[in-house]
Design a protein around this motif. Structure first.
Motif, PDB file in Angstrom:
ATOM      1  N   MET A   1       8.485  -2.713   3.602  1.00  0.00           N
ATOM      2  CA  MET A   1       7.458  -2.063   4.434  1.00  0.00           C
ATOM      3  C   MET A   1       6.894  -0.867   3.700  1.00  0.00           C
ATOM      4  SD  MET A   1       7.891  -0.561   8.274  1.00  0.00           S
ATOM      5  CE  MET A   1       6.529   0.194   9.144  1.00  0.00           C
ATOM      6  N   LEU A   2       5.572  -0.716   3.712  1.00  0.00           N
ATOM      7  CA  LEU A   2       4.948   0.384   3.011  1.00  0.00           C
ATOM      8  C   LEU A   2       5.169   1.683   3.760  1.00  0.00           C
ATOM      9  CD1 LEU A   2       1.545  -1.188   1.975  1.00  0.00           C
ATOM     10  CD2 LEU A   2       3.449  -0.604   0.486  1.00  0.00           C
ATOM     11  N   GLN A   3       5.497   2.744   2.992  1.00  0.00           N
ATOM     12  CA  GLN A   3       5.683   4.052   3.599  1.00  0.00           C
ATOM     13  C   GLN A   3       4.325   4.697   3.826  1.00  0.00           C
ATOM     14  OE1 GLN A   3       7.550   6.941   1.095  1.00  0.00           O
ATOM     15  NE2 GLN A   3       8.165   8.232   2.791  1.00  0.00           N
ATOM     16  N   HIS A   4       4.124   5.242   5.011  1.00  0.00           N
ATOM     17  CA  HIS A   4       2.873   5.915   5.300  1.00  0.00           C
ATOM     18  C   HIS A   4       2.823   7.197   4.473  1.00  0.00           C
ATOM     19  CE1 HIS A   4      -0.456   7.671   7.483  1.00  0.00           C
ATOM     20  NE2 HIS A   4      -0.603   6.544   8.139  1.00  0.00           N
ATOM     21  N   PRO A   5       1.713   7.458   3.744  1.00  0.00           N
ATOM     22  CA  PRO A   5       1.668   8.603   2.848  1.00  0.00           C
ATOM     23  C   PRO A   5       1.751   9.961   3.523  1.00  0.00           C
ATOM     24  CG  PRO A   5      -0.489   7.561   3.003  1.00  0.00           C
ATOM     25  CD  PRO A   5       0.488   6.644   3.671  1.00  0.00           C
ATOM     26  N   LEU A   6       1.515  10.039   4.836  1.00  0.00           N
ATOM     27  CA  LEU A   6       1.635  11.322   5.503  1.00  0.00           C
ATOM     28  C   LEU A   6       2.996  11.514   6.162  1.00  0.00           C
ATOM     29  CD1 LEU A   6      -1.844  11.864   7.193  1.00  0.00           C
ATOM     30  CD2 LEU A   6      -0.951  12.850   5.090  1.00  0.00           C
ATOM     31  N   ARG A   7       3.832  10.454   6.104  1.00  0.00           N
ATOM     32  CA  ARG A   7       5.140  10.560   6.725  1.00  0.00           C
ATOM     33  C   ARG A   7       6.185  10.796   5.653  1.00  0.00           C
ATOM     34  NH1 ARG A   7       4.297   5.327  10.623  1.00  0.00           N
ATOM     35  NH2 ARG A   7       2.720   6.256  11.977  1.00  0.00           N
ATOM     36  N   HIS A  39     -12.670   4.356   3.194  1.00  0.00           N
ATOM     37  CA  HIS A  39     -12.959   4.882   4.531  1.00  0.00           C
ATOM     38  C   HIS A  39     -11.952   4.325   5.548  1.00  0.00           C
ATOM     39  CE1 HIS A  39     -15.195   6.258   8.023  1.00  0.00           C
ATOM     40  NE2 HIS A  39     -15.171   5.031   8.504  1.00  0.00           N
ATOM     41  N   LYS A  40     -11.684   3.025   5.472  1.00  0.00           N
ATOM     42  CA  LYS A  40     -10.714   2.412   6.389  1.00  0.00           C
ATOM     43  C   LYS A  40      -9.305   2.969   6.129  1.00  0.00           C
ATOM     44  CE  LYS A  40     -13.162  -2.007   6.886  1.00  0.00           C
ATOM     45  NZ  LYS A  40     -13.089  -3.472   6.653  1.00  0.00           N
ATOM     46  N   TYR A  41      -8.989   3.182   4.873  1.00  0.00           N
ATOM     47  CA  TYR A  41      -7.656   3.670   4.498  1.00  0.00           C
ATOM     48  C   TYR A  41      -7.413   5.062   5.080  1.00  0.00           C
ATOM     49  CZ  TYR A  41      -3.800   5.156   1.441  1.00  0.00           C
ATOM     50  OH  TYR A  41      -2.613   5.631   0.947  1.00  0.00           O
ATOM     51  N   PHE A  42      -8.363   5.972   4.853  1.00  0.00           N
ATOM     52  CA  PHE A  42      -8.182   7.349   5.311  1.00  0.00           C
ATOM     53  C   PHE A  42      -8.264   7.453   6.835  1.00  0.00           C
ATOM     54  CE2 PHE A  42      -9.841   8.235   0.923  1.00  0.00           C
ATOM     55  CZ  PHE A  42      -8.628   8.692   0.428  1.00  0.00           C
ATOM     56  N   THR A  43      -9.113   6.609   7.458  1.00  0.00           N
ATOM     57  CA  THR A  43      -9.188   6.598   8.923  1.00  0.00           C
ATOM     58  C   THR A  43      -7.847   6.161   9.513  1.00  0.00           C
ATOM     59  OG1 THR A  43     -11.558   6.105   8.892  1.00  0.00           O
ATOM     60  CG2 THR A  43     -10.363   5.620  10.923  1.00  0.00           C
ATOM     61  N   ALA A  44      -7.273   5.100   8.946  1.00  0.00           N
ATOM     62  CA  ALA A  44      -5.981   4.612   9.416  1.00  0.00           C
ATOM     63  C   ALA A  44      -4.887   5.649   9.177  1.00  0.00           C
ATOM     64  CB  ALA A  44      -5.633   3.297   8.718  1.00  0.00           C
ATOM     65  N   MET A  45      -4.971   6.333   8.063  1.00  0.00           N
ATOM     66  CA  MET A  45      -3.964   7.331   7.721  1.00  0.00           C
ATOM     67  C   MET A  45      -3.989   8.494   8.714  1.00  0.00           C
ATOM     68  SD  MET A  45      -3.625   9.442   4.169  1.00  0.00           S
ATOM     69  CE  MET A  45      -5.176  10.281   4.511  1.00  0.00           C
ATOM     70  N   VAL A  46      -5.190   8.976   9.036  1.00  0.00           N
ATOM     71  CA  VAL A  46      -5.333  10.089   9.968  1.00  0.00           C
ATOM     72  C   VAL A  46      -4.861   9.699  11.364  1.00  0.00           C
ATOM     73  CG1 VAL A  46      -6.997  11.563  11.149  1.00  0.00           C
ATOM     74  CG2 VAL A  46      -7.181  11.212   8.687  1.00  0.00           C
ATOM     75  N   LYS A  47      -5.155   8.464  11.772  1.00  0.00           N
ATOM     76  CA  LYS A  47      -4.792   8.008  13.115  1.00  0.00           C
ATOM     77  C   LYS A  47      -3.365   7.477  13.190  1.00  0.00           C
ATOM     78  CE  LYS A  47      -9.499   6.814  14.550  1.00  0.00           C
ATOM     79  NZ  LYS A  47     -10.406   5.737  15.039  1.00  0.00           N
ATOM     80  N   GLY A  48      -2.677   7.428  12.046  1.00  0.00           N
ATOM     81  CA  GLY A  48      -1.305   6.928  12.039  1.00  0.00           C
ATOM     82  C   GLY A  48      -1.216   5.440  12.236  1.00  0.00           C
TER      83      GLY A  48
END
Length: 214
Positions: A1-7, A39-48
């Motif tokens: 599973m990929l680790q979320h970069p903000l977690r 754009h999709k990557y950063f949007t998903a990242m911000v919204k978790g």
């Protein structure tokens, strides 16, 4: 599973770690439209939300991944040499088009701690460091690629260029102090004397402490 970069268990990732995650995601997914995908990557990242990142098995066809070689780096340098600054996106797209392995790119971006705009010669120097494995061999790689006299069998560059490459490698790898590097350069300048450094001037002369770990 990929680790979320903000977690991150210890808090938020630093910028170099964040860029490392982003770079890996771009190379792994290989989006046709980098801007739209980002754009999709950063949007998903911000919204978790789950990141739009593909695993290698998600691709229908996989071409053989190539490792960086001196010949490929020479071609890359020919392409970007005229630009002092190159965007990370441009480098990543070129890397993708050549189907190059991501390990060198990730290492260079992480070690160089670049922002969106990358100083090409610094990136080039870090690629030479990746190929060489240590400072001395990195300088050998750089001299052969940047050779100012193609007809000379002993590759050479100007002393001023060699100095810039060496001081950057000493700084970014944190293997020598500025004083140690300048002392080495002073000895080398005395040895060459004509403003040109040839590979034979330093490759086998271990009195020149180019890399204390050698």
């Amino acid at each position: 599973m990929l680790q979320h970069p903000l977690r991150h268990r210890g808090g938020r990732h630093t910028l170099p770690e964040f860029l490392k995650h982003y770079t890996k995601a771009v190379i792994r997914t290989q989006p046709e439209d980098l801007l739209q995908w980002s754009h999709k990557y950063f949007t998903a990242m911000v919204k978790g939300q789950p990141l739009p990142v593909c695993q290698p098995s998600d691709h229908h066809t996989l071409h053989a991944v190539r490792n960086l070689t001196p010949e490929i780096l020479r071609d890359l340098h020919s392409q970007f040499n005229g630009q002092r600054l190159v965007s990370q996106g441009a480098i990543m797209l070129t890397w993708k088009s050549l189907n190059l392995a991501e390990n060198c790119l990730t290492a260079a971006f992480t070690l160089g701690r670049f922002g969106e705009q990358v100083e090409w010669m610094k990136f080039f120097t870090l690629c030479c460091n990746y190929l060489g494995g240590n400072i001395r061999q990195a300088l050998v790689q750089a001299c052969h690629i940047l050779n100012s006299d193609p007809e000379c069998p002993d590759a050479c560059v100007s002393f001023s260029l060699f100095k810039c490459l060496y001081l950057y490698l000493a700084y970014v790898t944190n293997k020598l102090t500025l004083q140690q590097a300048e002392e080495t350069l002073s000895l080398l300048q005395q040895k060459t004397g004509n403003g040109v450094v040839r590979v034979s001037d330093f490759v086998s002369d271990y009195k020149l402490i180019l890399d204390p770990n050698q």
